[in-house]
Design a protein around this motif. Structure first.
Motif, PDB file in Angstrom:
ATOM      1  N   ASN A  65       0.843  -1.191   0.000  1.00 23.91           N
ATOM      2  CA  ASN A  65       0.000   0.000   0.000  1.00 23.91           C
ATOM      3  C   ASN A  65       0.884   1.250   0.000  1.00 23.91           C
ATOM      4  O   ASN A  65       1.666   1.460   0.921  1.00 23.91           O
ATOM      5  N   LEU A 101       0.206   4.193   0.733  1.00 25.50           N
ATOM      6  CA  LEU A 101      -0.122   5.116   1.817  1.00 25.50           C
ATOM      7  C   LEU A 101       0.610   4.775   3.118  1.00 25.50           C
ATOM      8  O   LEU A 101       0.572   5.545   4.068  1.00 25.50           O
ATOM      9  N   ALA A 144       1.253   6.554   7.983  1.00 24.59           N
ATOM     10  CA  ALA A 144       0.103   6.118   7.200  1.00 24.59           C
ATOM     11  C   ALA A 144      -0.677   7.341   6.756  1.00 24.59           C
ATOM     12  O   ALA A 144      -0.973   8.225   7.566  1.00 24.59           O
ATOM     13  N   THR A 194      -4.104   8.761   4.386  1.00 26.08           N
ATOM     14  CA  THR A 194      -5.472   8.349   4.068  1.00 26.08           C
ATOM     15  C   THR A 194      -5.867   8.969   2.731  1.00 26.08           C
ATOM     16  O   THR A 194      -5.122   9.768   2.165  1.00 26.08           O
ATOM     17  N   ASN A 195      -7.036   8.630   2.258  1.00 23.79           N
ATOM     18  CA  ASN A 195      -7.537   9.233   1.026  1.00 23.79           C
ATOM     19  C   ASN A 195      -8.152  10.605   1.268  1.00 23.79           C
ATOM     20  O   ASN A 195      -8.572  11.268   0.325  1.00 23.79           O
ATOM     21  N   THR A 196      -8.216  11.041   2.523  1.00 19.27           N
ATOM     22  CA  THR A 196      -8.715  12.374   2.861  1.00 19.27           C
ATOM     23  C   THR A 196      -7.527  13.314   2.994  1.00 19.27           C
ATOM     24  O   THR A 196      -6.624  13.076   3.800  1.00 19.27           O
ATOM     25  N   SER A 221      -5.217  14.252   6.352  1.00 19.88           N
ATOM     26  CA  SER A 221      -5.381  13.281   7.435  1.00 19.88           C
ATOM     27  C   SER A 221      -4.336  12.174   7.285  1.00 19.88           C
ATOM     28  O   SER A 221      -4.233  11.551   6.225  1.00 19.88           O
ATOM     29  N   ALA A 222      -3.575  11.961   8.362  1.00 23.01           N
ATOM     30  CA  ALA A 222      -2.499  10.971   8.360  1.00 23.01           C
ATOM     31  C   ALA A 222      -2.032  10.761   9.792  1.00 23.01           C
ATOM     32  O   ALA A 222      -2.506  11.429  10.712  1.00 23.01           O
ATOM     33  N   ASN A 269      -5.490  15.518  11.591  1.00 25.35           N
ATOM     34  CA  ASN A 269      -6.927  15.343  11.357  1.00 25.35           C
ATOM     35  C   ASN A 269      -7.418  16.482  10.477  1.00 25.35           C
ATOM     36  O   ASN A 269      -7.700  17.579  10.952  1.00 25.35           O
TER      37      ASN A 269
END
Length: 132
Positions: A23, A25, A50, A52-54, A57-58, A86
């Protein structure tokens, strides 16, 4: 409680993560740091991250092994990082791992905060170490 302040330089080197995940991400990095100021030390560590698709945000976790001098005392200790983003709002916790202090830093406890200004990294370390 005592306070140590100064700056540090950090180098991030990507490490292979294919044995854990393909992955894109998920990431893994080697951390190399040089602290100046009240904490004169070198640190080596690893970071897992990690995304995210947003957007915005990680998260990341990291462990640093810090070796040098703090407040005139020599030794080493471990720092544990937990960072969350966030939707662009950062939250970061960096603490000394209990019972990780060695030599003159045995019994060290504390929290470290990071401030980045114009690409430069600064630290503020609130700590306690038993009298020798």
């Amino acid at each position: 409680m005592k306070r140590a302040t100064g700056s540090f330089e950090v180098t991030l080197q990507p490490l292979s993560n294919t044995d854990a995940s393909s992955n894109p991400l998920l990431g893994r990095m080697l951390l190399t740091k040089k602290f100046s100021g009240d904490l004169a030390a070198q640190a080596l560590g690893q970071m897992l991250s990690a995304g995210t698709n947003t957007r915005g945000s990680a998260c990341y976790v990291a462990i640093d092994h810090v070796t040098g001098e703090l407040g005139g005392r020599k030794g080493s200790f471990l720092l544990q990082h937990t960072g969350v983003m966030n939707r662009g709002e950062p939250s970061l916790s960096i603490t000394v791992v209990p019972d990780s202090g060695t030599e003159e830093l045995a019994g060290l406890s504390g929290t470290l905060s990071i401030n980045i200004v114009d690409g430069r990294h600064f630290y503020d370390f609130i700590y306690s170490v038993p009298a020798s």
